[in-house]
Design a protein around this motif. Structure first.
Motif, PDB file in Angstrom:
ATOM      1  N   ILE A  74       0.861  -1.192   0.000  1.00  0.00           N
ATOM      2  CA  ILE A  74       0.000   0.000   0.000  1.00  0.00           C
ATOM      3  C   ILE A  74       0.893   1.235   0.000  1.00  0.00           C
ATOM      4  N   PRO A  75       0.794   2.070  -1.039  1.00  0.00           N
ATOM      5  CA  PRO A  75       1.585   3.303  -1.068  1.00  0.00           C
ATOM      6  C   PRO A  75       1.176   4.252   0.059  1.00  0.00           C
ATOM      7  N   PHE A  76       2.146   4.963   0.618  1.00  0.00           N
ATOM      8  CA  PHE A  76       1.841   5.978   1.624  1.00  0.00           C
ATOM      9  C   PHE A  76       0.816   6.950   1.045  1.00  0.00           C
ATOM     10  N   GLY A  77      -0.173   7.303   1.842  1.00  0.00           N
ATOM     11  CA  GLY A  77      -1.207   8.248   1.428  1.00  0.00           C
ATOM     12  C   GLY A  77      -2.424   7.585   0.821  1.00  0.00           C
ATOM     13  N   LYS A  78      -2.304   6.318   0.400  1.00  0.00           N
ATOM     14  CA  LYS A  78      -3.422   5.633  -0.268  1.00  0.00           C
ATOM     15  C   LYS A  78      -4.202   4.787   0.738  1.00  0.00           C
ATOM     16  N   ALA A  84       0.057   5.995   7.739  1.00  0.00           N
ATOM     17  CA  ALA A  84       1.514   5.986   7.581  1.00  0.00           C
ATOM     18  C   ALA A  84       2.061   7.410   7.544  1.00  0.00           C
ATOM     19  N   LEU A  85       1.271   8.353   7.040  1.00  0.00           N
ATOM     20  CA  LEU A  85       1.694   9.756   6.954  1.00  0.00           C
ATOM     21  C   LEU A  85       1.275  10.583   8.171  1.00  0.00           C
ATOM     22  N   SER A  86       0.082  10.316   8.688  1.00  0.00           N
ATOM     23  CA  SER A  86      -0.454  11.151   9.785  1.00  0.00           C
ATOM     24  C   SER A  86       0.091  10.772  11.155  1.00  0.00           C
ATOM     25  N   ASN A  87       0.522   9.517  11.312  1.00  0.00           N
ATOM     26  CA  ASN A  87       0.967   8.987  12.610  1.00  0.00           C
ATOM     27  C   ASN A  87      -0.144   9.001  13.652  1.00  0.00           C
ATOM     28  N   GLU A  88      -1.384   9.002  13.224  1.00  0.00           N
ATOM     29  CA  GLU A  88      -2.519   9.061  14.147  1.00  0.00           C
ATOM     30  C   GLU A  88      -3.487   7.918  13.881  1.00  0.00           C
ATOM     31  N   ASN A  89      -4.175   7.509  14.942  1.00  0.00           N
ATOM     32  CA  ASN A  89      -5.220   6.494  14.808  1.00  0.00           C
ATOM     33  C   ASN A  89      -6.281   6.992  13.846  1.00  0.00           C
ATOM     34  N   PHE A  90      -6.902   6.071  13.137  1.00  0.00           N
ATOM     35  CA  PHE A  90      -7.958   6.436  12.194  1.00  0.00           C
ATOM     36  C   PHE A  90      -9.082   5.416  12.339  1.00  0.00           C
ATOM     37  N   ILE A  91     -10.247   5.889  12.815  1.00  0.00           N
ATOM     38  CA  ILE A  91     -11.432   5.041  12.913  1.00  0.00           C
ATOM     39  C   ILE A  91     -12.388   5.453  11.796  1.00  0.00           C
ATOM     40  N   VAL A  92     -12.810   4.480  11.004  1.00  0.00           N
ATOM     41  CA  VAL A  92     -13.738   4.729   9.902  1.00  0.00           C
ATOM     42  C   VAL A  92     -15.035   3.973  10.203  1.00  0.00           C
ATOM     43  N   PRO A  93     -16.079   4.707  10.659  1.00  0.00           N
ATOM     44  CA  PRO A  93     -17.340   4.039  10.995  1.00  0.00           C
ATOM     45  C   PRO A  93     -18.057   3.461   9.781  1.00  0.00           C
ATOM     46  N   ASP A  94     -17.874   4.104   8.607  1.00  0.00           N
ATOM     47  CA  ASP A  94     -18.542   3.668   7.381  1.00  0.00           C
ATOM     48  C   ASP A  94     -17.577   3.850   6.214  1.00  0.00           C
ATOM     49  N   PRO A 126      -1.325   3.224  14.411  1.00  0.00           N
ATOM     50  CA  PRO A 126       0.094   3.144  14.070  1.00  0.00           C
ATOM     51  C   PRO A 126       0.910   2.447  15.155  1.00  0.00           C
ATOM     52  N   LEU A 127       2.009   1.857  14.709  1.00  0.00           N
ATOM     53  CA  LEU A 127       2.926   1.119  15.571  1.00  0.00           C
ATOM     54  C   LEU A 127       4.260   1.865  15.595  1.00  0.00           C
ATOM     55  N   PHE A 128       4.639   2.315  16.781  1.00  0.00           N
ATOM     56  CA  PHE A 128       5.857   3.111  16.933  1.00  0.00           C
ATOM     57  C   PHE A 128       6.948   2.312  17.633  1.00  0.00           C
ATOM     58  N   VAL A 129       8.160   2.392  17.101  1.00  0.00           N
ATOM     59  CA  VAL A 129       9.339   1.858  17.770  1.00  0.00           C
ATOM     60  C   VAL A 129      10.326   3.015  17.876  1.00  0.00           C
ATOM     61  N   ASN A 130      10.710   3.343  19.112  1.00  0.00           N
ATOM     62  CA  ASN A 130      11.607   4.485  19.372  1.00  0.00           C
ATOM     63  C   ASN A 130      11.093   5.763  18.711  1.00  0.00           C
ATOM     64  N   GLY A 131       9.773   5.979  18.782  1.00  0.00           N
ATOM     65  CA  GLY A 131       9.175   7.203  18.269  1.00  0.00           C
ATOM     66  C   GLY A 131       8.954   7.229  16.769  1.00  0.00           C
ATOM     67  N   ASN A 161       7.164   5.713  13.345  1.00  0.00           N
ATOM     68  CA  ASN A 161       6.038   4.930  12.838  1.00  0.00           C
ATOM     69  C   ASN A 161       6.603   3.892  11.867  1.00  0.00           C
ATOM     70  N   ILE A 162       6.643   2.625  12.327  1.00  0.00           N
ATOM     71  CA  ILE A 162       7.237   1.564  11.500  1.00  0.00           C
ATOM     72  C   ILE A 162       6.179   0.644  10.892  1.00  0.00           C
ATOM     73  N   GLY A 163       4.917   0.893  11.266  1.00  0.00           N
ATOM     74  CA  GLY A 163       3.843   0.054  10.746  1.00  0.00           C
ATOM     75  C   GLY A 163       2.544   0.336  11.451  1.00  0.00           C
ATOM     76  N   GLN A 164       1.643  -0.650  11.416  1.00  0.00           N
ATOM     77  CA  GLN A 164       0.321  -0.430  12.000  1.00  0.00           C
ATOM     78  C   GLN A 164      -0.421  -1.750  12.132  1.00  0.00           C
ATOM     79  N   ILE A 165      -1.420  -1.708  12.988  1.00  0.00           N
ATOM     80  CA  ILE A 165      -2.367  -2.811  13.045  1.00  0.00           C
ATOM     81  C   ILE A 165      -3.645  -2.311  12.375  1.00  0.00           C
ATOM     82  N   ASP A 166      -4.205  -3.155  11.538  1.00  0.00           N
ATOM     83  CA  ASP A 166      -5.370  -2.797  10.726  1.00  0.00           C
ATOM     84  C   ASP A 166      -6.469  -3.814  11.018  1.00  0.00           C
TER      85      ASP A 166
END
Length: 150
Positions: free
Chosen positions: A68-72, A79-89, A110-115, A117-122
């Protein structure tokens, strides 16, 4: 119910006799198997120095979205925002990549290691608007525990 799984998460991740990817797969299986509205659970990780995410261990139906490209999509945005994202619909999201016609909602943390963002749980759900602050807090806990073994 989510907090009841915390000891299981820690037990799986602390089992150093099992490879890291297998422990992550066990986490995915645990969450998908025990939380009714978690229909697909997976980890995406930054793909080396590329501006993209690569699918790691997951539980649920196979997906074509292994890169998945960053931003898509939701994952790429996190991956770009470094923030949780909840999509109700998911249908209400312009920048959404459909993994299955059955998916109604998604949460990405997002999943942070030493500050960094190295990945995420989806998590994908076939239930409309199932995610709340408890899910968010729980998945942050999961990622903090996962970060300790990466």
């Amino acid at each position: 119910m989510l907090s009841a799984l915390r000891p299981n998460i820690e037990s799986i991740l602390n089992n150093k006799t099992v490879e890291v990817n297998e422990r992550l797969k066990q986490i995915c299986d645990l969450l998908q198997g025990n939380i009714p509205h978690y229909d697909w659970v997976g980890f995406y990780f930054k793909n080396g120095n590329k501006e993209e995410l690569k699918l790691g261990p997951y539980a649920g139906l196979p997906t074509d979205h292994t890169i998945i490209p960053f931003g898509k999509g939701i994952c790429g945005q996190v991956a770009l925002s470094n923030e949780n994202f909840i999509v109700p619909d998911v249908k209400a999201q312009d920048n959404y990549i459909a993994c299955s016609i059955n998916v109604k909602a998604e949460i990405v943390v997002p999943l942070f290691v030493n500050g960094e963002n190295i990945g995420q749980i989806d998590i994908d759900s076939n239930t409309p608007d199932p995610f709340n602050k408890d899910d968010e807090d729980f998945l942050e806990f999961v990622n903090k525990q996962v970060a300790k073994i990466l």
